[in-house]
Design an enzyme around this catalytic site. Structure first.
Site, PDB file in Angstrom:
ATOM      1  N   ASN A 107       0.859  -1.190   0.000  1.00  0.00           N
ATOM      2  CA  ASN A 107       0.000   0.000   0.000  1.00  0.00           C
ATOM      3  C   ASN A 107       0.887   1.229   0.000  1.00  0.00           C
ATOM      4  O   ASN A 107       1.981   1.213   0.552  1.00  0.00           O
ATOM      5  CB  ASN A 107      -0.873   0.006   1.271  1.00  0.00           C
ATOM      6  CG  ASN A 107      -1.787   1.229   1.360  1.00  0.00           C
ATOM      7  OD1 ASN A 107      -2.383   1.637   0.359  1.00  0.00           O
ATOM      8  ND2 ASN A 107      -1.887   1.824   2.534  1.00  0.00           N
ATOM      9  N   HIS A 109       0.799   5.159   1.331  1.00  0.00           N
ATOM     10  CA  HIS A 109       0.059   6.003   2.260  1.00  0.00           C
ATOM     11  C   HIS A 109       0.727   7.375   2.310  1.00  0.00           C
ATOM     12  O   HIS A 109       1.956   7.449   2.441  1.00  0.00           O
ATOM     13  CB  HIS A 109       0.036   5.355   3.651  1.00  0.00           C
ATOM     14  CG  HIS A 109      -0.779   6.135   4.634  1.00  0.00           C
ATOM     15  ND1 HIS A 109      -2.161   6.176   4.581  1.00  0.00           N
ATOM     16  CD2 HIS A 109      -0.412   6.937   5.658  1.00  0.00           C
ATOM     17  CE1 HIS A 109      -2.598   6.956   5.555  1.00  0.00           C
ATOM     18  NE2 HIS A 109      -1.566   7.430   6.219  1.00  0.00           N
ATOM     19  N   SER A 136       4.753   6.839   2.367  1.00  0.00           N
ATOM     20  CA  SER A 136       5.337   5.546   2.736  1.00  0.00           C
ATOM     21  C   SER A 136       4.713   4.448   1.899  1.00  0.00           C
ATOM     22  O   SER A 136       3.511   4.477   1.621  1.00  0.00           O
ATOM     23  CB  SER A 136       5.050   5.230   4.212  1.00  0.00           C
ATOM     24  OG  SER A 136       5.465   6.279   5.062  1.00  0.00           O
TER      25      SER A 136
HETATM   26  C1  GAR Z   1      -2.518   9.155  -3.163  1.00  0.00           C
HETATM   27  O1  GAR Z   1      -2.037  10.368  -2.638  1.00  0.00           O
HETATM   28  C2  GAR Z   1      -2.353   8.035  -2.153  1.00  0.00           C
HETATM   29  O2  GAR Z   1      -1.185   8.135  -1.393  1.00  0.00           O
HETATM   30  C3  GAR Z   1      -3.554   8.244  -1.292  1.00  0.00           C
HETATM   31  O3  GAR Z   1      -4.601   8.571  -2.179  1.00  0.00           O
HETATM   32  C4  GAR Z   1      -4.041   9.221  -3.334  1.00  0.00           C
HETATM   33  C5  GAR Z   1      -4.514   8.473  -4.554  1.00  0.00           C
HETATM   34  O4  GAR Z   1      -4.194   9.165  -5.740  1.00  0.00           O
HETATM   35  N1  GAR Z   1      -3.874   7.043  -0.571  1.00  0.00           N
HETATM   36  C6  GAR Z   1      -4.518   7.020   0.592  1.00  0.00           C
HETATM   37  O5  GAR Z   1      -4.908   8.027   1.151  1.00  0.00           O
HETATM   38  C7  GAR Z   1      -4.741   5.635   1.172  1.00  0.00           C
HETATM   39  N2  GAR Z   1      -5.461   5.703   2.400  1.00  0.00           N
HETATM   40  P1  GAR Z   1      -4.210   8.393  -7.137  1.00  0.00           P
HETATM   41  O6  GAR Z   1      -5.594   7.749  -7.294  1.00  0.00           O
HETATM   42  O7  GAR Z   1      -4.016   9.483  -8.146  1.00  0.00           O
HETATM   43  O8  GAR Z   1      -3.105   7.405  -7.137  1.00  0.00           O
END
Ligand code: GAR
Length: 195
Positions: A107, A109, A136
């Site tokens: 994952n 985060h 991370s």
């Molecule tokens: C990213 O910033 C990721 O780190 C975060 O959501 C965004 C997704 O963007 N993830 C979380 O918050 C997980 N709980 P993306 O759809 O453009 O990859």
């Protein structure tokens, strides 16, 4: 090569970065992108990249996380993934599901774990008065945003930063970090990556 399934909920920019990194002599390849939201923008991007897609709409299983996870698992099984990458996947997974993918699910985060598990990580880093922030990549275990950290990338927090400016400065680093960790992980190398 290793078969990688990518789970998304939204725009899928991390999914695109992962998919585009799996070329040439890469030890893995993308086999499917699955979203819990049939309207997620990332599904169209995956199709444009020539990757199979599926949607398992969590709203079809109200108040029944295990039924949702059962269908998600069945869908994944159809693609026989060696590695599952959560990339902006915004559903909490129960132990019943995470146990099935122990040691082979990653994952990303948007915080410097173990800080700020859960939501609103950028706002929480600002509220805490932190002078740095980051993202991370970790192995997924039963506990939310827990599990061994395999890579972190950091940014400085500047005067006047907002959750939005932090998110937009961090995202390009996510797009570098996650592919770097996946490449190592797929080659059975768990040496932490830091930048
Ligand atoms: C990213 O910033 C990721 O780190 C975060 O959501 C965004 C997704 O963007 N993830 C979380 O918050 C997980 N709980 P993306 O759809 O453009 O990859």
């Amino acid at each position: 090569s290793k078969r990688v399934a990518i789970l998304i909920s939204g725009g899928g920019s991390n999914m695109v970065a992962l998919a585009q990194s799996m070329v040439g002599d890469h030890p893995a390849r993308p086999v499917v992108v699955i979203s819990n939201d049939p309207n997620a923008g990332g599904l169209a991007k995956a199709r444009d990249l020539g990757i199979a897609t599926a949607a398992v709409d969590h709203r079809d299983y109200p108040n029944d996380r295990s039924a949702f996870e059962e269908v998600l698992h069945k869908t994944l099984e159809g693609y026989q993934p060696d590695i599952v990458c959560l990339a902006g996947f915004m559903r909490i997974l129960t132990e019943g599901f995470t146990a099935r993918y122990e040691g082979r699910m990653l994952n990303i985060h948007p915080s410097l774990l173990p800080k700020y598990k859960g939501l609103h990580t950028h706002a929480r880093a600002l509220e805490a008065g932190d002078n740095e922030h980051g993202c991370s990549v970790h192995e997924v275990t039963a506990a939310l945003d827990d599990g061994p950290v395999l890579g972190q990338a950091r940014i400085a927090i500047e005067e006047g930063d907002t959750p939005e400016t932090l998110a937009s400065r961090l995202l390009p680093l996510e797009h570098k970090l996650y592919p770097a960790v996946l490449r190592s992980f797929a080659a059975n190398d768990k040496t932490p990556i830091r930048f």
